[in-house]
Scaffold this active site. Structure first.
Site, PDB file in Angstrom:
ATOM      1  N   ARG A 167       0.858  -1.202   0.000  1.00 22.32           N
ATOM      2  CA  ARG A 167       0.000   0.000   0.000  1.00 22.32           C
ATOM      3  C   ARG A 167       0.889   1.245   0.000  1.00 22.32           C
ATOM      4  O   ARG A 167       0.971   1.948  -1.002  1.00 22.32           O
ATOM      5  CB  ARG A 167      -0.943  -0.020   1.206  1.00 22.32           C
ATOM      6  CG  ARG A 167      -2.120   0.936   1.095  1.00 22.32           C
ATOM      7  CD  ARG A 167      -1.824   2.361   1.510  1.00 22.32           C
ATOM      8  NE  ARG A 167      -1.290   2.435   2.881  1.00 22.32           N
ATOM      9  CZ  ARG A 167      -0.689   3.513   3.357  1.00 22.32           C
ATOM     10  NH1 ARG A 167      -0.518   4.601   2.607  1.00 22.32           N
ATOM     11  NH2 ARG A 167      -0.197   3.515   4.596  1.00 22.32           N
ATOM     12  N   ASP A 168       1.644   1.492   1.054  1.00 26.23           N
ATOM     13  CA  ASP A 168       2.462   2.714   1.087  1.00 26.23           C
ATOM     14  C   ASP A 168       3.582   2.646   0.049  1.00 26.23           C
ATOM     15  O   ASP A 168       3.980   3.665  -0.521  1.00 26.23           O
ATOM     16  CB  ASP A 168       3.049   2.917   2.493  1.00 26.23           C
ATOM     17  CG  ASP A 168       3.250   4.391   2.837  1.00 26.23           C
ATOM     18  OD1 ASP A 168       2.868   5.247   2.009  1.00 26.23           O
ATOM     19  OD2 ASP A 168       3.791   4.684   3.917  1.00 26.23           O
ATOM     20  N   HIS A 202       3.344   4.247  -3.577  1.00 29.02           N
ATOM     21  CA  HIS A 202       3.696   5.637  -3.911  1.00 29.02           C
ATOM     22  C   HIS A 202       4.975   5.706  -4.746  1.00 29.02           C
ATOM     23  O   HIS A 202       5.157   6.628  -5.538  1.00 29.02           O
ATOM     24  CB  HIS A 202       3.908   6.456  -2.627  1.00 29.02           C
ATOM     25  CG  HIS A 202       2.632   6.844  -1.943  1.00 29.02           C
ATOM     26  ND1 HIS A 202       1.709   7.689  -2.508  1.00 29.02           N
ATOM     27  CD2 HIS A 202       2.128   6.507  -0.734  1.00 29.02           C
ATOM     28  CE1 HIS A 202       0.691   7.866  -1.684  1.00 29.02           C
ATOM     29  NE2 HIS A 202       0.915   7.146  -0.593  1.00 29.02           N
ATOM     30  N   SER A 207       4.873  11.250   8.937  1.00 21.78           N
ATOM     31  CA  SER A 207       4.726  11.341   7.479  1.00 21.78           C
ATOM     32  C   SER A 207       5.852  12.107   6.814  1.00 21.78           C
ATOM     33  O   SER A 207       6.201  11.846   5.670  1.00 21.78           O
ATOM     34  CB  SER A 207       3.394  12.013   7.135  1.00 21.78           C
ATOM     35  OG  SER A 207       2.351  11.440   7.888  1.00 21.78           O
ATOM     36  N   HIS A 228       4.507   4.433  12.772  1.00 20.50           N
ATOM     37  CA  HIS A 228       4.830   4.276  11.344  1.00 20.50           C
ATOM     38  C   HIS A 228       5.874   5.324  10.985  1.00 20.50           C
ATOM     39  O   HIS A 228       5.599   6.516  11.039  1.00 20.50           O
ATOM     40  CB  HIS A 228       3.526   4.480  10.541  1.00 20.50           C
ATOM     41  CG  HIS A 228       3.679   4.524   9.055  1.00 20.50           C
ATOM     42  ND1 HIS A 228       3.243   3.507   8.234  1.00 20.50           N
ATOM     43  CD2 HIS A 228       4.199   5.464   8.225  1.00 20.50           C
ATOM     44  CE1 HIS A 228       3.489   3.820   6.965  1.00 20.50           C
ATOM     45  NE2 HIS A 228       4.062   5.000   6.938  1.00 20.50           N
ATOM     46  N   HIS A 271       9.237   7.114   8.707  1.00 19.59           N
ATOM     47  CA  HIS A 271       9.848   7.356   7.387  1.00 19.59           C
ATOM     48  C   HIS A 271      11.321   7.678   7.604  1.00 19.59           C
ATOM     49  O   HIS A 271      11.719   8.124   8.677  1.00 19.59           O
ATOM     50  CB  HIS A 271       9.108   8.471   6.643  1.00 19.59           C
ATOM     51  CG  HIS A 271       7.823   8.005   6.033  1.00 19.59           C
ATOM     52  ND1 HIS A 271       7.676   7.729   4.697  1.00 19.59           N
ATOM     53  CD2 HIS A 271       6.634   7.714   6.606  1.00 19.59           C
ATOM     54  CE1 HIS A 271       6.438   7.302   4.458  1.00 19.59           C
ATOM     55  NE2 HIS A 271       5.774   7.294   5.604  1.00 19.59           N
TER      56      HIS A 271
END
Lengths: 334, 334
Positions: free
Chosen positions: A12-13, A16, A166, A193, A195
């Site tokens: 899913r992510d 991108h 994010s 989550h 990054h």
């Protein structure tokens, strides 16, 4: 060893990074490999979640229906996860996901806008479904604000709640304080989550687990836009060495990562200089192409634009700000 | 803000990733860019240091003499650093480096073999040169052993001493205890040099600074073998955000990183699954190609070979062990 549930949004992510173009064979192959390794939750969908495939953000190669049925069929032990941004997806998308056998349904909202998730989380609770809520761009709110929004989400019916970094802005001490505040405020599992814009995705995830988070996200080979997500097959053995059990088989996980590198991505993400700048500025890295285009046309330094967008607290959906900032910086330069 | 000296071995340790083939234009261009950014020390040489260019480990594209004169000419503010492994390089190489204007001369030894550096460090001290000592594969010794070897190096004349996490094994808490023990044992600046096998290079470097290290290594774009070194242009702003001053200009540093990505490397390093395994096993990742070759021929899993090499505490130079381990695992498998 404290158990931690590893949640895998590679399909899913990660989308991108390939403009949502993963095909059926890639989805099936990766889901089978993750399932064989014992990854607890495999999330699938358009990068922006259920119902988001569109001209505006890019059409996925595969429909939501076909993604969900493909991954459902591939999973024997792992739960299937989906993601939805209210507004991009609707109740009918949630209904569809449940009909396809989605086990974990995540609703994503900007970190100060939890009320947008109220109706969906409530509906999921009524269905007896496992609805989670993630607060995005979470560096833009204080620990106390995040704790209050997390508690609100639980009040709406969320069975787990947590943070997405994010912009890849956090350092471990930032995560410790924010996750700690949420853990103290709610009685459901807390999610983190990360990054990798500042090279801290794994270290931040360990800090989250140490602060009490019990659901941690990671993507195979760090698959994701820009600097990428927390690298799943690094995260898992590091968590194990730090005193957390994941139940995941290491060699199986490495095999899944090798599959992902070979079949999902042109090349694994690395941390380019604009990803570092967007991380430092605390700006959504999805702005990158628009910032570069507008800056080049106006002859201004895209790094200045990112830092100015950070000062103005720009968030996704406010792309118009890019044009304003570039125009102002262009005038100053003359 | 506590000052930290950032030491940049892009043009030396990075060479491992391109079989020591950096050319004169690349060396000059990167050194100029790092100098313009205000990077305090730019290290140059064959990946294995002065005098190491050979059939056995690979001939460099450019001679030591030409590397040193090229970089010396390119640097206006930055110091020039060199690296030497006793045995690979000799006193005449040190003399040559000083004649070329090297400001910082690092002697590398296996973490429990500091005595190998005694003569060279003593000679450098007599010349009034800045001789440093780095203990390699430093996860293989305890904090107390490392502190004792570091103190010995200072006794020999080292003006700075510290650790290389050559296998990329450390997590931040490992660094904190080991660097802390050395800081307590010596009265010279302490060095830390990280690798990214477990995604921890930047976090480990910050932990080192927090434990009192005052010379921290980083390579542009993480340039280096396998999973790469600490990414310099991530390290610097993260150190600054954590309360350490580097004196380096951020945009200049990002420009140097962009130059490095464009001109030094086919692609920036990423963390492949065998790099993770060698990091977890605590084995020198330079064994990778030999392990893969021997494993493939014998039909054994190269990951098992790495973990077994780790149990046997294999170090560089003991490549024969690879053959033994593969043969034994091959027999067990039958």
């Amino acid at each position: 060893m404290t158990p931690v549930v590893v949640h895998d949004p590679t399909l899913r992510d990660g989308q991108h990074a390939v403009r949502h173009q993963l095909g059926v064979a890639a989805l099936r192959g990766y889901a089978e490999a993750a399932d064989a390794a014992g990854v607890p939750v495999v999330e699938v969908g358009h990068g922006n979640g259920l119902g988001a495939s569109s001209m505006q953000v890019g059409r996925a190669a595969v429909s939501d229906d076909l993604m969900l049925s493909t991954v459902r069929e591939a999973l024997r032990r792992s739960k299937m996860g989906v993601f939805m941004l209210p507004g991009w997806g609707t109740s009918s998308d949630l209904r569809k996901a449940i009909a396809h056998g989605a086990d974990v349904i995540r609703i994503g909202v900007h970190c100060t806008e939890t009320s947008l998730a109220e109706r969906h989380l409530g509906w999921l609770a009524e269905q007896g479904a496992e609805g989670h809520c993630v607060l995005m761009m979470s560096h833009m709110a204080s620990a106390a604000e995040l704790a209050s929004h997390a508690a609100a989400a639980v009040g709406y019916g969320a069975r787990a709640v947590g943070l997405m970094d994010s912009a890849g802005f956090f350092l471990p001490q930032d995560v410790t304080s924010r996750i700690g505040a949420i853990v103290a405020a709610v009685d459901v599992p807390v999610i983190f989550h990360g990054h990798n814009n500042l090279g801290m995705a794994v270290a931040n995830s360990v800090a989250a687990a140490q602060a009490g988070a019990r659901i941690i996200d990671g993507c195979a080979r760090g698959f994701g836009a820009g600097a990428g997500n927390t690298q799943l097959e690094v995260l898992v053995p590091v968590l194990e060495r730090t005193g957390f059990s994941t139940g995941i088989d290491l060699y199986g996980l490495l095999d899944a990562a090798d599959f992902a590198e070979r079949e999902l991505m042109p090349a694994p993400p690395t941390t380019g200089t604009l990803s570092i700048v967007s991380g430092l500025a605390g700006v959504f890295s999805g702005f990158k192409h628009q910032v570069l285009d507008a800056s080049t046309r106006a002859g201004v330094d895209p790094r200045d634009v990112f830092f100015e967008l950070g000062r103005r607290q720009a968030i996704a959906g406010q792309e118009d700000l890019i044009v304003d900032v570039v125009a102002e910086l262009g005038r100053t330069a003359v």
